[in-house]
Design an enzyme around this catalytic site. Structure first.
Site, PDB file in Angstrom:
ATOM      1  CB  SER A   1     -13.728  17.003 114.195  1.00 55.59           C
ATOM      2  OG  SER A   1     -12.374  17.267 115.126  1.00 55.59           O
TER       3      SER A   1
ATOM      4  CB  SER B   1     -10.335  16.204 113.336  1.00 53.85           C
ATOM      5  OG  SER B   1     -11.193  15.124 113.461  1.00 53.85           O
TER       6      SER B   1
ATOM      7  CE  LYS C   1     -11.988  12.536 111.358  1.00 53.95           C
ATOM      8  NZ  LYS C   1     -12.663  13.358 112.647  1.00 53.95           N
TER       9      LYS C   1
HETATM   10  N1  GLN Z   1     -10.018  20.359 117.411  1.00 53.39           N
HETATM   11  C1  GLN Z   1     -10.558  20.176 118.085  1.00 53.39           C
HETATM   12  C2  GLN Z   1      -9.543  19.115 119.343  1.00 53.39           C
HETATM   13  O1  GLN Z   1      -8.277  18.951 118.285  1.00 53.39           O
HETATM   14  C3  GLN Z   1     -11.195  18.841 118.122  1.00 53.39           C
HETATM   15  C4  GLN Z   1     -11.388  18.080 117.427  1.00 53.39           C
HETATM   16  C5  GLN Z   1     -12.502  17.274 116.843  1.00 53.39           C
HETATM   17  O2  GLN Z   1     -13.706  17.289 117.308  1.00 53.39           O
HETATM   18  N2  GLN Z   1     -12.101  15.174 116.936  1.00 53.39           N
HETATM   19  O3  GLN Z   1      -9.318  18.281 119.976  1.00 53.39           O
END
Ligand code: GLN
Length: 491
Positions: A181, A157, A76
């Protein structure tokens, strides 16, 4: 080549039935062919990958194979990689080449892994759809049965990581999870993913979003592959003060343990208005599989669950607003010139950050400001403690919990974008575990009527990933999930 799971590829490499160069070459060719469409990778590093593959083949020839020797992975693009551009999905880091390697990726290299490239993600890991990446959206390789033209999101994400694994453009990938995410994109892409206990993996060298929540973890085709990857990624790191000084258990062995005699909790609060009945049905089926395998199913209550999302969207932006203060265009990253220093900061941040990141910085700055700190941030911290207490109470009676991972299957690009709250609702079942710091895993368990994958989430006690793996592996065996996405290498 593409039918091997990570564990099978490892065994074939050790038995010298295939070489890492062949395997890596096949994956690089597949990336060349499919990535222009899927956009799962921001950066591909073929020369580096082939050099690492040759080194792996030499080690294997000498009988020096380690846990991941010769295995091609995606990283990532939130993990700093020495000498390889690391963007965090943001324009503000579009020219950032770290002079150091994150601990997690260094651990994977120590164990012989081959890095194919850097996977796409929502900007600074803020999002649930990968639509916020400055490097373009990622396409989910799955298609709706009735409408193959709709382009679905891979979740976020870690959408690039999940899409790459699902489309067989990597044997596994690193991901991070601040509020879901790892688990939500795994669910949307029909693969497995685990967010370990906070502190299990070092955060050193991972671009920070919300430091009290951020945790690295793997996504892979199946539960055992996740266990193998986590075994390499995890471990104490003196460079991260929140890293836990605990031995790393044999996670892969835990996958074979079974669930006989375990008590599995079903939290009453993990439902939501408008949630698909197929997901509720799958949840019931999952509980049946665990019962058939010898577990006892216990109804439990986590009463503060309903405050999870609201408190997360105070705590996470608060920490983000502080963490992102460092992107000022002076020492590294993108810079817009200005008339004076202040003007330089303002122009750099205005041009460098996307809309969602700016929204979070503004929310975070607001909830931390003198007049509102007590009403928002402090209160959210108190509720966070209550969310943790709910889990602690319940884990006195049960060994693990089973819930849906998400309230829906993958949606199409452009959907859920009317207002930010609609998008944030994706995280409703994943944020409580993040707030409590406990491990959570998504395992593919079935398909909806459109033929899209649905995941179930297993939550466990702090530092008891082994039970999480044993429960998830039991569901995986019972579900017999073998369907593959429409777009994939080797198809
Ligand atoms: N979807 C969540 C956010 O937008 C979690 C993102 C994540 O876990 N990095 O914050």
């Amino acid at each position: 080549m593409f039918d091997f799971s990570l564990a099978q590829a490892r065994d074939a490499l050790r038995a010298r039935k295939i070489s890492s160069r062949e395997l890596t070459r096949a994956y690089l060719d597949a990336i060349e062919k499919l990535n222009p469409r899927l956009n799962a990778y921001i950066t591909v590093t073929p020369e580096r990958a082939l050099a690492q593959a040759d080194a792996a083949d030499a080690a294997l020839a000498g009988g020096q194979g380690k846990a991941l020797t010769g295995i091609p992975l995606a990283i990532k693009d939130l993990f700093c990689t020495e000498g390889v551009r690391t963007t965090a999905g943001s324009r503000i880091l579009d020219n950032f080449v770290p002079p150091y390697e994150s601990t997690v990726s260094a651990n994977l290299l120590r164990d012989g892994a081959v890095f194919l490239g850097k996977a796409n993600l929502d900007e600074f890991a803020m999002g649930s759809s990968n639509m916020t990446s400055a490097f373009g959206a990622v396409e989910n390789p799955w298609k709706r049965r009735a409408d193959a033209t709709a382009v679905l999101v891979p979740g976020g994400s870690s959408g690039g990581s999940a899409a790459a694994v699902a489309a067989r453009l990597a044997l596994g990938a690193t991901a991070t999870d601040t509020g879901g995410s790892i688990r939500q994109p795994a669910s949307f892409c029909g693969i497995a993913g685990i967010k370990p206990t906070y502190g299990r993996c070092s955060r050193w060298g991972v671009v920070a979003f919300a430091s009290s929540l951020d945790q690295a973890g793997p996504v892979a085709r199946n539960v055992e592959d996740c266990a193998i990857l986590l075994g390499s990624m995890a471990g104490f790191d003196p460079k991260d003060s929140t890293s836990a000084d605990r031995a790393v258990p044999d996670f892969a062995a835990a996958c074979a343990r079974g669930v006989k005699g375990l008590r599995i909790g079903v939290p009453a609060e993990y439902t939501m208005d408008g949630m698909s009945s197929e997901i509720l049905e799958l949840w019931r089926r999952g509980l049946g599989w665990l019962r058939d395998a010898g577990a006892e199913i216990v109804d439990v209550s986590l009463p503060h669950t309903r405050y999870g999302l609201a408190t997360y969207y105070i705590v996470a932006p608060a920490e983000a607003s502080s963490n992102l203060a460092r992107y000022d265009g002076v020492r590294f990253g993108h810079r817009e010139n200005g008339e004076d220093l202040r003007d330089l900061y303002e122009r750099t941040r205005a041009a460098g950050f996307g809309a969602e990141v700016k929204r979070r910085i503004m929310i975070g700055t607001y909830v931390l400001s003198a007049g509102y700190y007590d009403a928002y941030y402090l209160r959210a911290q108190k509720i966070r403690a209550l969310i943790l207490r709910d889990f602690t109470n319940v884990f006195g009676r049960v060994d693990a919990l089973l819930t849906p991972t998400t309230p829906s299957a993958a949606f199409a690009q452009g959907e859920n974008m009317e207002d930010p709250i609609t998008m944030y609702l994706n995280d409703i079942f994943t944020v409580p575990a993040s707030m409590a710091g406990i491990p959570g895993m998504s395992v593919p368990a079935g398909l909806d009527a459109q033929g899209l994958p649905l995941g179930l989430q297993v939550l466990g006690k702090p530092f008891d990933e082994e039970t999480v793996f044993s429960v998830a592996a039991t569901i995986e065996r019972a579900a017999g999930f073998t369907t593959l996405p429409a777009i994939r290498a080797g198809a």
